[in-house]
Write a protein that holds these residues in place. Sequence first.
Motif, PDB file in Angstrom:
ATOM      1  N   GLY A   1       0.822  -1.217   0.000  1.00  0.00           N
ATOM      2  CA  GLY A   1       0.000   0.000   0.000  1.00  0.00           C
ATOM      3  C   GLY A   1       0.850   1.257   0.000  1.00  0.00           C
ATOM      4  O   GLY A   1       0.532   2.242  -0.675  1.00  0.00           O
ATOM      5  N   GLU A   2       1.936   1.200   0.749  1.00  0.00           N
ATOM      6  CA  GLU A   2       2.830   2.348   0.790  1.00  0.00           C
ATOM      7  C   GLU A   2       3.510   2.538  -0.560  1.00  0.00           C
ATOM      8  O   GLU A   2       3.680   3.665  -1.038  1.00  0.00           O
ATOM      9  N   TRP A   3       3.852   1.415  -1.169  1.00  0.00           N
ATOM     10  CA  TRP A   3       4.497   1.461  -2.482  1.00  0.00           C
ATOM     11  C   TRP A   3       3.579   2.124  -3.525  1.00  0.00           C
ATOM     12  O   TRP A   3       3.991   3.016  -4.257  1.00  0.00           O
ATOM     13  N   ILE A   4       2.312   1.685  -3.562  1.00  0.00           N
ATOM     14  CA  ILE A   4       1.409   2.233  -4.596  1.00  0.00           C
ATOM     15  C   ILE A   4       1.087   3.695  -4.307  1.00  0.00           C
ATOM     16  O   ILE A   4       0.950   4.505  -5.237  1.00  0.00           O
ATOM     17  N   LEU A   5       1.040   4.048  -3.040  1.00  0.00           N
ATOM     18  CA  LEU A   5       0.790   5.447  -2.689  1.00  0.00           C
ATOM     19  C   LEU A   5       1.930   6.332  -3.199  1.00  0.00           C
ATOM     20  O   LEU A   5       1.712   7.349  -3.856  1.00  0.00           O
ATOM     21  N   ARG A   6       3.155   5.915  -2.925  1.00  0.00           N
ATOM     22  CA  ARG A   6       4.311   6.696  -3.358  1.00  0.00           C
ATOM     23  C   ARG A   6       4.398   6.750  -4.884  1.00  0.00           C
ATOM     24  O   ARG A   6       4.572   7.809  -5.478  1.00  0.00           O
ATOM     25  N   LYS A   7       4.213   5.570  -5.488  1.00  0.00           N
ATOM     26  CA  LYS A   7       4.301   5.462  -6.945  1.00  0.00           C
ATOM     27  C   LYS A   7       3.272   6.380  -7.634  1.00  0.00           C
ATOM     28  O   LYS A   7       3.590   7.082  -8.590  1.00  0.00           O
ATOM     29  N   SER A   8       2.046   6.374  -7.141  1.00  0.00           N
ATOM     30  CA  SER A   8       1.028   7.156  -7.837  1.00  0.00           C
ATOM     31  C   SER A   8       1.161   8.650  -7.546  1.00  0.00           C
ATOM     32  O   SER A   8       0.805   9.468  -8.400  1.00  0.00           O
ATOM     33  N   CYS A   9       1.703   9.007  -6.372  1.00  0.00           N
ATOM     34  CA  CYS A   9       1.977  10.426  -6.124  1.00  0.00           C
ATOM     35  C   CYS A   9       3.108  10.920  -7.028  1.00  0.00           C
ATOM     36  O   CYS A   9       3.023  12.009  -7.606  1.00  0.00           O
ATOM     37  N   GLU A  10       4.152  10.109  -7.161  1.00  0.00           N
ATOM     38  CA  GLU A  10       5.264  10.445  -8.065  1.00  0.00           C
ATOM     39  C   GLU A  10       4.766  10.652  -9.489  1.00  0.00           C
ATOM     40  O   GLU A  10       5.094  11.619 -10.164  1.00  0.00           O
ATOM     41  N   GLN A  11       3.952   9.694  -9.932  1.00  0.00           N
ATOM     42  CA  GLN A  11       3.435   9.724 -11.299  1.00  0.00           C
ATOM     43  C   GLN A  11       2.583  10.976 -11.534  1.00  0.00           C
ATOM     44  O   GLN A  11       2.689  11.633 -12.568  1.00  0.00           O
ATOM     45  N   THR A  12       1.763  11.296 -10.561  1.00  0.00           N
ATOM     46  CA  THR A  12       0.865  12.437 -10.723  1.00  0.00           C
ATOM     47  C   THR A  12       1.652  13.747 -10.712  1.00  0.00           C
ATOM     48  O   THR A  12       1.353  14.665 -11.486  1.00  0.00           O
ATOM     49  N   LYS A  13       2.676  13.809  -9.863  1.00  0.00           N
ATOM     50  CA  LYS A  13       3.555  14.982  -9.860  1.00  0.00           C
ATOM     51  C   LYS A  13       4.216  15.134 -11.235  1.00  0.00           C
ATOM     52  O   LYS A  13       4.347  16.242 -11.760  1.00  0.00           O
ATOM     53  N   PHE A  14       4.605  14.012 -11.826  1.00  0.00           N
ATOM     54  CA  PHE A  14       5.194  14.026 -13.162  1.00  0.00           C
ATOM     55  C   PHE A  14       4.208  14.630 -14.166  1.00  0.00           C
ATOM     56  O   PHE A  14       4.561  15.483 -14.975  1.00  0.00           O
TER      57      PHE A  14
ATOM     58  N   GLN B   1       1.966  12.132   4.881  1.00  0.00           N
ATOM     59  CA  GLN B   1       2.638  13.431   4.873  1.00  0.00           C
ATOM     60  C   GLN B   1       4.040  13.323   4.272  1.00  0.00           C
ATOM     61  O   GLN B   1       4.436  14.124   3.422  1.00  0.00           O
ATOM     62  N   LEU B   2       4.763  12.285   4.686  1.00  0.00           N
ATOM     63  CA  LEU B   2       6.127  12.077   4.211  1.00  0.00           C
ATOM     64  C   LEU B   2       6.143  11.866   2.696  1.00  0.00           C
ATOM     65  O   LEU B   2       6.965  12.448   1.978  1.00  0.00           O
ATOM     66  N   ILE B   3       5.224  11.049   2.211  1.00  0.00           N
ATOM     67  CA  ILE B   3       5.175  10.755   0.777  1.00  0.00           C
ATOM     68  C   ILE B   3       4.829  12.013  -0.015  1.00  0.00           C
ATOM     69  O   ILE B   3       5.404  12.274  -1.075  1.00  0.00           O
ATOM     70  N   LEU B   4       3.921  12.824   0.520  1.00  0.00           N
ATOM     71  CA  LEU B   4       3.584  14.080  -0.163  1.00  0.00           C
ATOM     72  C   LEU B   4       4.798  15.005  -0.206  1.00  0.00           C
ATOM     73  O   LEU B   4       5.069  15.646  -1.234  1.00  0.00           O
ATOM     74  N   THR B   5       5.529  15.047   0.884  1.00  0.00           N
ATOM     75  CA  THR B   5       6.717  15.899   0.926  1.00  0.00           C
ATOM     76  C   THR B   5       7.774  15.394  -0.056  1.00  0.00           C
ATOM     77  O   THR B   5       8.331  16.172  -0.836  1.00  0.00           O
ATOM     78  N   GLU B   6       8.023  14.093  -0.009  1.00  0.00           N
ATOM     79  CA  GLU B   6       9.031  13.496  -0.892  1.00  0.00           C
ATOM     80  C   GLU B   6       8.715  13.702  -2.368  1.00  0.00           C
ATOM     81  O   GLU B   6       9.594  13.962  -3.177  1.00  0.00           O
ATOM     82  N   THR B   7       7.447  13.535  -2.706  1.00  0.00           N
ATOM     83  CA  THR B   7       7.085  13.574  -4.123  1.00  0.00           C
ATOM     84  C   THR B   7       6.704  14.981  -4.568  1.00  0.00           C
ATOM     85  O   THR B   7       6.528  15.216  -5.759  1.00  0.00           O
ATOM     86  N   GLN B   8       6.526  15.898  -3.596  1.00  0.00           N
ATOM     87  CA  GLN B   8       6.153  17.285  -3.892  1.00  0.00           C
ATOM     88  C   GLN B   8       4.769  17.399  -4.519  1.00  0.00           C
ATOM     89  O   GLN B   8       4.462  18.394  -5.180  1.00  0.00           O
ATOM     90  N   LEU B   9       3.953  16.384  -4.337  1.00  0.00           N
ATOM     91  CA  LEU B   9       2.585  16.483  -4.846  1.00  0.00           C
ATOM     92  C   LEU B   9       1.757  17.308  -3.861  1.00  0.00           C
ATOM     93  O   LEU B   9       1.774  17.041  -2.667  1.00  0.00           O
ATOM     94  N   PRO B  10       1.004  18.311  -4.368  1.00  0.00           N
ATOM     95  CA  PRO B  10       0.130  19.059  -3.461  1.00  0.00           C
ATOM     96  C   PRO B  10      -0.904  18.115  -2.830  1.00  0.00           C
ATOM     97  O   PRO B  10      -1.456  17.252  -3.523  1.00  0.00           O
ATOM     98  N   ALA B  11      -1.139  18.275  -1.546  1.00  0.00           N
ATOM     99  CA  ALA B  11      -2.059  17.374  -0.837  1.00  0.00           C
ATOM    100  C   ALA B  11      -3.440  17.352  -1.494  1.00  0.00           C
ATOM    101  O   ALA B  11      -4.104  16.313  -1.541  1.00  0.00           O
ATOM    102  N   ALA B  12      -3.860  18.494  -2.017  1.00  0.00           N
ATOM    103  CA  ALA B  12      -5.197  18.578  -2.614  1.00  0.00           C
ATOM    104  C   ALA B  12      -5.314  17.732  -3.881  1.00  0.00           C
ATOM    105  O   ALA B  12      -6.415  17.482  -4.366  1.00  0.00           O
ATOM    106  N   SER B  13      -4.178  17.276  -4.424  1.00  0.00           N
ATOM    107  CA  SER B  13      -4.211  16.427  -5.620  1.00  0.00           C
ATOM    108  C   SER B  13      -4.275  14.946  -5.273  1.00  0.00           C
ATOM    109  O   SER B  13      -4.232  14.101  -6.155  1.00  0.00           O
ATOM    110  N   LEU B  14      -4.356  14.654  -3.980  1.00  0.00           N
ATOM    111  CA  LEU B  14      -4.452  13.252  -3.550  1.00  0.00           C
ATOM    112  C   LEU B  14      -5.789  13.006  -2.878  1.00  0.00           C
ATOM    113  O   LEU B  14      -6.221  13.767  -2.017  1.00  0.00           O
TER     114      LEU B  14
END
Length: 276
Positions: free
Chosen positions: A90-103, A133-146
């Motif tokens: 679950g943590e993996w898919i959360l990080r992966k999809s935040c990264e992708q969306t930031k891209f 919170q950590l994943i949002l910070t790492e990936t720089q995705l705005p919280a409102a986009s998740l």
Amino acid sequence: AKQLSGNRFQLYSPSQEERGIENVELENDLYKALRNDELNVVYQPKFNSKTNMIIGLEALLRWNRPNKGVVRPQEFIPLAEETGLIIPIGEWILRKSCEQTKFWHNQGFPHLSVSVNLSPQQFNQEDLVNKVQLILTETQLPAASLELELTENLIIHNTEKTLAVIHNLKELGVKISIDDFGTGYSSLAYLKNFPVDTLKIDKTFIDGLPDNPNNAAITNTVITLANSLQLEVIAEGVEKEEQLNYLTDHGCHLIQGFYYCRPLKPEDVIERVHTS
Ligand code: C2E
Ligand code: CA
Ligand code: CA
Ligand code: CA
């Protein structure tokens, strides 16, 4: 015998031991899958039927099992839940999809948001809010986009703690939706206490539209409920034009389903955004 959907039946039912062995094998393989990069994410768009524009994407897990092809989530998520593997997955898919969306944001599509399904185990882990919170910070995705999709059954248990977690997630700025709405065992009372954003009408109700009067009644009730609580409402599993028409006639304009689009590989998303 094992229950199978549709008209399929099974002449041979594996014994307890055989099933046990199969499960151990599946569990071992799933464990390796995470390390060996066999998991991937597909993205199913959600549309606004008024504009025909993509408003967001739901991240859905896929497992490319060596020599066995693509395994669907229903076949391994229950096991992952049981064994606790759902936590790292679950943590993996959360990080992966935040990264992708930031891209995608960086590619010039900052309006795209992503929804990730959270399993009960994941929701109940102590440090969930910190991890998000950590994943949002790492990936720089705005919280409102998740957006996090939770199921109703998760919400009825352990009410006070659950409420606190949802509050803390909302505080981060992420959106919360109730997935498969109407299929759980909860009373509606919780809705007024929980700061959720969206109700997602389950596919089982959409399937019977427009002819099945019970499904139509449930669908209308959820739409009305969402409107009066000032929540968004989205229908999942929309396959046919009649279903789409029924929903839009009754005030539900957020639509997800094969009628518009199947889940896409990440590399195919932007093309679909362009044509929508
Ligand atoms: P869900 O969250 O209710 O997701 C919707 C499922 O319906 C997806 O199946 C999607 O591909 C499928 N679907 C969407 N539109 C249509 C349609 O028009 N017709 C039909 N027949 N199907 C449609 P999928 O990807 O196999 O996922 C099944 C379930 O597995 C999901 O149900 C969700 O509960 C779970 N799941 C998937 N990915 C994850 C994940 O990353 N974490 C967790 N915890 N659960 C996940
Ligand atoms: Ca979902
Ligand atoms: Ca759903
Ligand atoms: Ca569903």
